[in-house]
Design an enzyme around this catalytic site. Structure first.
Site, PDB file in Angstrom:
ATOM      1  N   ASN A  32       0.972  -1.275  -0.012  1.00  0.00           N
ATOM      2  CA  ASN A  32      -0.187   0.002   0.006  1.00  0.00           C
ATOM      3  C   ASN A  32       0.765   1.343   0.168  1.00  0.00           C
ATOM      4  O   ASN A  32       1.774   1.181   0.756  1.00  0.00           O
ATOM      5  CB  ASN A  32      -0.961   0.112   1.302  1.00  0.00           C
ATOM      6  CG  ASN A  32      -1.820   1.007   1.115  1.00  0.00           C
ATOM      7  OD1 ASN A  32      -3.042   0.884   0.399  1.00  0.00           O
ATOM      8  ND2 ASN A  32      -1.907   2.141   1.745  1.00  0.00           N
ATOM      9  N   VAL A  78      -7.077   0.245  -6.147  1.00  0.00           N
ATOM     10  CA  VAL A  78      -6.988   1.648  -5.627  1.00  0.00           C
ATOM     11  C   VAL A  78      -8.099   2.385  -6.336  1.00  0.00           C
ATOM     12  O   VAL A  78      -8.820   2.027  -6.931  1.00  0.00           O
ATOM     13  CB  VAL A  78      -5.496   2.282  -6.166  1.00  0.00           C
ATOM     14  CG1 VAL A  78      -4.563   1.339  -5.218  1.00  0.00           C
ATOM     15  CG2 VAL A  78      -5.418   2.126  -7.423  1.00  0.00           C
ATOM     16  N   LYS A  79      -8.116   3.740  -5.939  1.00  0.00           N
ATOM     17  CA  LYS A  79      -9.059   4.590  -6.433  1.00  0.00           C
ATOM     18  C   LYS A  79      -9.132   4.731  -8.071  1.00  0.00           C
ATOM     19  O   LYS A  79      -7.919   4.725  -8.499  1.00  0.00           O
ATOM     20  CB  LYS A  79      -8.522   6.008  -5.848  1.00  0.00           C
ATOM     21  CG  LYS A  79      -9.842   6.887  -5.271  1.00  0.00           C
ATOM     22  CD  LYS A  79      -9.126   7.923  -4.718  1.00  0.00           C
ATOM     23  CE  LYS A  79      -9.561   9.272  -5.618  1.00  0.00           C
ATOM     24  NZ  LYS A  79      -8.854  10.424  -5.050  1.00  0.00           N
ATOM     25  N   SER A 132     -18.166  -6.832  -7.610  1.00  0.00           N
ATOM     26  CA  SER A 132     -19.532  -6.225  -6.904  1.00  0.00           C
ATOM     27  C   SER A 132     -19.730  -6.987  -5.727  1.00  0.00           C
ATOM     28  O   SER A 132     -19.671  -8.547  -5.664  1.00  0.00           O
ATOM     29  CB  SER A 132     -20.669  -6.245  -7.720  1.00  0.00           C
ATOM     30  OG  SER A 132     -21.908  -5.936  -7.131  1.00  0.00           O
ATOM     31  N   GLY A 133     -20.253  -6.457  -4.687  1.00  0.00           N
ATOM     32  CA  GLY A 133     -20.763  -7.278  -3.511  1.00  0.00           C
ATOM     33  C   GLY A 133     -20.464  -6.640  -2.018  1.00  0.00           C
ATOM     34  O   GLY A 133     -20.656  -6.950  -1.134  1.00  0.00           O
ATOM     35  N   LYS A 186     -19.869  -4.464 -15.116  1.00  0.00           N
ATOM     36  CA  LYS A 186     -19.906  -3.999 -13.799  1.00  0.00           C
ATOM     37  C   LYS A 186     -20.692  -2.583 -13.897  1.00  0.00           C
ATOM     38  O   LYS A 186     -21.550  -2.306 -12.782  1.00  0.00           O
ATOM     39  CB  LYS A 186     -18.662  -3.771 -13.024  1.00  0.00           C
ATOM     40  CG  LYS A 186     -18.467  -2.967 -11.787  1.00  0.00           C
ATOM     41  CD  LYS A 186     -19.292  -3.829 -10.829  1.00  0.00           C
ATOM     42  CE  LYS A 186     -19.622  -3.162  -9.648  1.00  0.00           C
ATOM     43  NZ  LYS A 186     -18.565  -2.235  -8.890  1.00  0.00           N
ATOM     44  N   HIS A 189     -24.320  -3.435 -14.248  1.00  0.00           N
ATOM     45  CA  HIS A 189     -24.958  -3.746 -13.064  1.00  0.00           C
ATOM     46  C   HIS A 189     -24.967  -2.583 -11.868  1.00  0.00           C
ATOM     47  O   HIS A 189     -26.119  -2.691 -11.289  1.00  0.00           O
ATOM     48  CB  HIS A 189     -23.658  -4.792 -12.418  1.00  0.00           C
ATOM     49  CG  HIS A 189     -24.067  -4.942 -10.741  1.00  0.00           C
ATOM     50  ND1 HIS A 189     -23.575  -4.027  -9.825  1.00  0.00           N
ATOM     51  CD2 HIS A 189     -24.683  -6.055 -10.468  1.00  0.00           C
ATOM     52  CE1 HIS A 189     -24.093  -4.511  -8.762  1.00  0.00           C
ATOM     53  NE2 HIS A 189     -24.555  -5.666  -8.907  1.00  0.00           N
ATOM     54  N   ASN A 190     -24.341  -1.831 -11.860  1.00  0.00           N
ATOM     55  CA  ASN A 190     -24.603  -0.502 -10.957  1.00  0.00           C
ATOM     56  C   ASN A 190     -25.844   0.350 -11.378  1.00  0.00           C
ATOM     57  O   ASN A 190     -26.598   0.703 -10.389  1.00  0.00           O
ATOM     58  CB  ASN A 190     -23.159   0.441 -10.758  1.00  0.00           C
ATOM     59  CG  ASN A 190     -22.277  -0.358  -9.863  1.00  0.00           C
ATOM     60  OD1 ASN A 190     -22.238  -1.346  -9.872  1.00  0.00           O
ATOM     61  ND2 ASN A 190     -21.638   0.700  -9.495  1.00  0.00           N
ATOM     62  N   GLU A 193     -28.869  -1.437 -10.408  1.00  0.00           N
ATOM     63  CA  GLU A 193     -28.835  -1.374  -8.979  1.00  0.00           C
ATOM     64  C   GLU A 193     -29.630   0.135  -8.703  1.00  0.00           C
ATOM     65  O   GLU A 193     -30.719  -0.031  -7.937  1.00  0.00           O
ATOM     66  CB  GLU A 193     -27.365  -1.438  -8.398  1.00  0.00           C
ATOM     67  CG  GLU A 193     -27.462  -1.322  -7.062  1.00  0.00           C
ATOM     68  CD  GLU A 193     -25.811  -1.085  -6.421  1.00  0.00           C
ATOM     69  OE1 GLU A 193     -25.128  -2.155  -6.765  1.00  0.00           O
ATOM     70  OE2 GLU A 193     -25.538  -0.379  -5.471  1.00  0.00           O
ATOM     71  N   ARG A 290     -32.504  10.514  -7.934  1.00  0.00           N
ATOM     72  CA  ARG A 290     -31.372  10.875  -6.885  1.00  0.00           C
ATOM     73  C   ARG A 290     -30.873  12.494  -6.773  1.00  0.00           C
ATOM     74  O   ARG A 290     -30.913  13.167  -5.916  1.00  0.00           O
ATOM     75  CB  ARG A 290     -30.131   9.889  -7.280  1.00  0.00           C
ATOM     76  CG  ARG A 290     -30.537   8.756  -6.706  1.00  0.00           C
ATOM     77  CD  ARG A 290     -29.247   7.928  -6.522  1.00  0.00           C
ATOM     78  NE  ARG A 290     -29.242   6.558  -6.357  1.00  0.00           N
ATOM     79  CZ  ARG A 290     -28.525   5.674  -5.988  1.00  0.00           C
ATOM     80  NH1 ARG A 290     -27.284   6.070  -5.744  1.00  0.00           N
ATOM     81  NH2 ARG A 290     -28.623   4.332  -6.090  1.00  0.00           N
ATOM     82  N   HIS A 454     -36.456  18.385 -43.255  1.00  0.00           N
ATOM     83  CA  HIS A 454     -35.819  17.098 -42.953  1.00  0.00           C
ATOM     84  C   HIS A 454     -36.154  15.810 -43.478  1.00  0.00           C
ATOM     85  O   HIS A 454     -35.459  14.715 -43.386  1.00  0.00           O
ATOM     86  CB  HIS A 454     -35.567  16.971 -41.550  1.00  0.00           C
ATOM     87  CG  HIS A 454     -34.914  18.035 -40.514  1.00  0.00           C
ATOM     88  ND1 HIS A 454     -33.798  18.231 -40.678  1.00  0.00           N
ATOM     89  CD2 HIS A 454     -35.526  18.781 -39.732  1.00  0.00           C
ATOM     90  CE1 HIS A 454     -33.346  19.232 -40.016  1.00  0.00           C
ATOM     91  NE2 HIS A 454     -34.469  19.738 -39.134  1.00  0.00           N
TER      92      HIS A 454
HETATM   93  P1  2AM Z   1      -3.285   5.185   0.382  1.00  0.00           P
HETATM   94  O1  2AM Z   1      -3.703   4.292   1.636  1.00  0.00           O
HETATM   95  O2  2AM Z   1      -2.087   5.291   0.519  1.00  0.00           O
HETATM   96  O3  2AM Z   1      -4.227   6.401   0.567  1.00  0.00           O
HETATM   97  C1  2AM Z   1      -8.149   3.597  -1.743  1.00  0.00           C
HETATM   98  O4  2AM Z   1      -7.981   4.911  -1.732  1.00  0.00           O
HETATM   99  C2  2AM Z   1      -6.820   2.935  -1.906  1.00  0.00           C
HETATM  100  O5  2AM Z   1      -6.063   3.551  -2.961  1.00  0.00           O
HETATM  101  C3  2AM Z   1      -5.763   3.176  -0.914  1.00  0.00           C
HETATM  102  O6  2AM Z   1      -5.124   2.108  -0.745  1.00  0.00           O
HETATM  103  C4  2AM Z   1      -4.936   4.286  -1.369  1.00  0.00           C
HETATM  104  O7  2AM Z   1      -3.634   4.230  -0.775  1.00  0.00           O
HETATM  105  C5  2AM Z   1      -4.811   3.699  -2.833  1.00  0.00           C
HETATM  106  N1  2AM Z   1      -4.412   4.948  -3.589  1.00  0.00           N
HETATM  107  C6  2AM Z   1      -5.226   6.186  -3.888  1.00  0.00           C
HETATM  108  N2  2AM Z   1      -4.599   6.959  -4.712  1.00  0.00           N
HETATM  109  C7  2AM Z   1      -3.097   6.310  -5.124  1.00  0.00           C
HETATM  110  C8  2AM Z   1      -2.157   6.561  -5.555  1.00  0.00           C
HETATM  111  N3  2AM Z   1      -2.043   7.800  -6.676  1.00  0.00           N
HETATM  112  N4  2AM Z   1      -1.226   5.755  -5.741  1.00  0.00           N
HETATM  113  C9  2AM Z   1      -1.192   4.676  -4.934  1.00  0.00           C
HETATM  114  N5  2AM Z   1      -2.264   4.222  -4.394  1.00  0.00           N
HETATM  115  C10 2AM Z   1      -3.151   5.121  -4.206  1.00  0.00           C
END
Ligand code: 2AM
Length: 471
Positions: A32, A78-79, A132-133, A186, A189-190, A193, A290, A454
């Site tokens: 991480n 990750v994000k 998902s889940g 996916k 799916h969302n 949902e 929403r 047209h």
């Molecule tokens: P972090 O704990 O160092 O913030 C969800 O946000 C996951 O994505 C986390 O494990 C986060 O790490 C990781 N993450 C978000 N941006 C990142 C980036 N630019 N490089 C590496 N990990 C990232």
């Protein structure tokens, strides 16, 4: 070199997937960016599995990669967005051609299309995998939707199918298709949902505000629905929500602010439907509902300026509840039919060989929209993989026609009472439109020809001949 797979990104989803893989006998290396989270994980939730060396904590990408068996399997949790590209760039110098990068996050399918191609050109195998889940699913069996470069599938299949949810012994994980197909499915799916949740919310609203049912009565109603064709995870949790009391003994649901959030996958689905020209009306209304819910202050002002609309519904509650159940069920069929039609169109657009029965099976367990109903969808596509629309599948056709009187009754009662039912009503409008061999678009064509020359086609001439009138 002992780890079967490595996972980067130890947020909750990442942690739970690692624990799930380790439980199934795989050795998993973890890393991480904020390395203290590796320690927290290894000494916390992963304590037992790491002392038996099933989970290996690492503090640098170099060390992380060194622990992996070849071909290396590197999974990113990750994000979504730039973080995925940044991490891929960080990992590549330590990897060699033939290694496999897996993005298990909520990435947009178009990013996955791009990454699959770019990495293939460099000799690496990229997979974009929809998962998902939620947290529970990740830990004990999610629905997993893998796509990307097919060459990677044999290398991850044993791991993913082992950790996925199972229905009747079958894993809710099967190859979806090339490039961004896994993330695309996916996303759908969302979107579905969003639709399911809004349909449930509208049914609740009619019964609560329209019929003045108590939350206890609502809990019983939803629990009863959960034993019929609506049987699903979302109906089940809805019954549980109605039973939950706040610390003062009052129903908690009544105290929750009516402003719905969203992370954007529903919107992506609808934007895609607009781009591809597919009428995905129900999910569209669910996303807009929403948006409207989030305008809390404006709605509060308007409720005073325009006075709140609800007029009590006078009906035999048992019969009326059944009418709502039918409206909800029929509308749900419409929503899934629209969602599968969109996937069929997308498959054509991007040349993906999507197996709709397999997709229904993947959603049958593990994910948020899991339901008995998806088993019926799988059967419909197994019987006819080329089905133009679920609406004309023999089983669903019968179900819709049976539900129709109750559906009309529920929607019209809601309209008269002033309960907004955007999804229940758009579903009915779609059904009536879809089965009309005459729509008023002849007038639209006349107008377009009137103001913009047209041109139009004629009913009494072959298609493809165009006419213009000096109006
Ligand atoms: P972090 O704990 O160092 O913030 C969800 O946000 C996951 O994505 C986390 O494990 C986060 O790490 C990781 N993450 C978000 N941006 C990142 C980036 N630019 N490089 C590496 N990990 C990232």
């Amino acid at each position: 070199m002992s780890a079967d797979i490595g996972l980067i990104g130890l947020a909750v989803m990442g942690q739970n997937l690692v624990l799930n893989m380790a439980d199934h006998g795989f050795t998993v290396a973890v890393f991480n960016r904020t390395t203290s989270k590796v320690d927290d994980f290894i000494h916390g939730p992963a304590k037992e599995l790491s002392s038996s060396k099933r989970i290996i904590g690492t503090k640098s990408i170099a060390d992380f990669v060194k622990t992996l068996k070849r071909p290396r399997r590197v999974m990113l949790m990750v994000k979504a967005g730039d973080a995925v590209d940044e991490l891929i760039d960080e990992c590549l110098p330590y990897l060699e051609p033939g290694d496999i990068l897996i993005d298990g996050g909520n990435s947009n399918y178009s990013d996955t299309n791009r990454r699959t191609r770019a990495l293939k050109a460099k000799g690496f195998i990229f997979l974009g995998v929809g998962i998902s889940g939620g947290e529970e699913g990740a830990r004990h069996g999610p629905s997993i939707m893998p796509g990307g470069n097919f060459a990677g599938w044999p290398h991850v299949k044993p791991i993913f199918q082992a950790i996925a949810a199972k229905v009747d012994g079958e894993p809710c994980c099967e190859w979806v298709g090339d490039e961004g197909a896994g993330h695309y499915v996916k996303m759908i799916h969302n979107g579905i949902e969003y639709g399911d949740m809004q349909l449930i919310a509208e049914s609740y609203d009619i019964l609560r505000r329209g019929c003045n049912l108590s939350t206890d009565a609502l809990a019983s109603t939803f629990a009863a629905w959960n034993t019929g064709p609506l049987n699903s995870y979302l109906i089940e949790i809805t019954a549980a929500i109605f039973r939950k009391k706040d610390v003062d003994g009052e129903p908690l649901v009544d105290k929750i602010l009516d402003s719905a959030g969203q992370k954007g996958t529903g919107r992506w689905t609808v934007v895609n439907a607009l781009d591809l020209g597919v009428p995905l009306t129900l999910i569209g209304e669910a996303v807009f509902a929403r948006n409207l819910s989030a305008m809390v202050d404006e709605r509060t002002d308007a409720s005073m300026a325009l006075s709140s609309p609800i007029k009590p519904i006078q009906a035999n509650i048992k019969e009326f509840t059944h009418a709502i159940e039918q409206a909800l069920y029929a509308s749900k069929i419409i929503s899934y039919a629209q969602g599968f039609s969109l996937m069929r169109r997308a498959a054509k657009e991007w040349n993906w060989n999507l197996h709709f029965g397999a997709i229904a099976l993947m959603w049958r367990g593990g994910c948020i929209i899991r339901s008995q109903f998806l088993g019926k969808i799988k059967e419909a596509f197994d019987q006819d993989p080329e089905l133009a629309s679920l609406l004309v599948a023999p089983y669903f056709k019968e179900e819709l026609l049976k539900a129709l009187p109750g559906w009309r009754q529920a929607v019209s009662a809601a309209v008269i009472a002033g309960c907004p039912v955007p999804c229940l009503s758009t579903a009915l409008a779609f059904f009536d439109g879809y089965r009309s061999n005459k729509l008023p678009a002849n007038l639209i064509q006349a107008q377009r020809d009137f103001f913009g020359a047209h041109t139009y086609e004629r009913c009494d001439r072959p298609r493809g001949q165009f006419f213009h009138t000096q109006w």
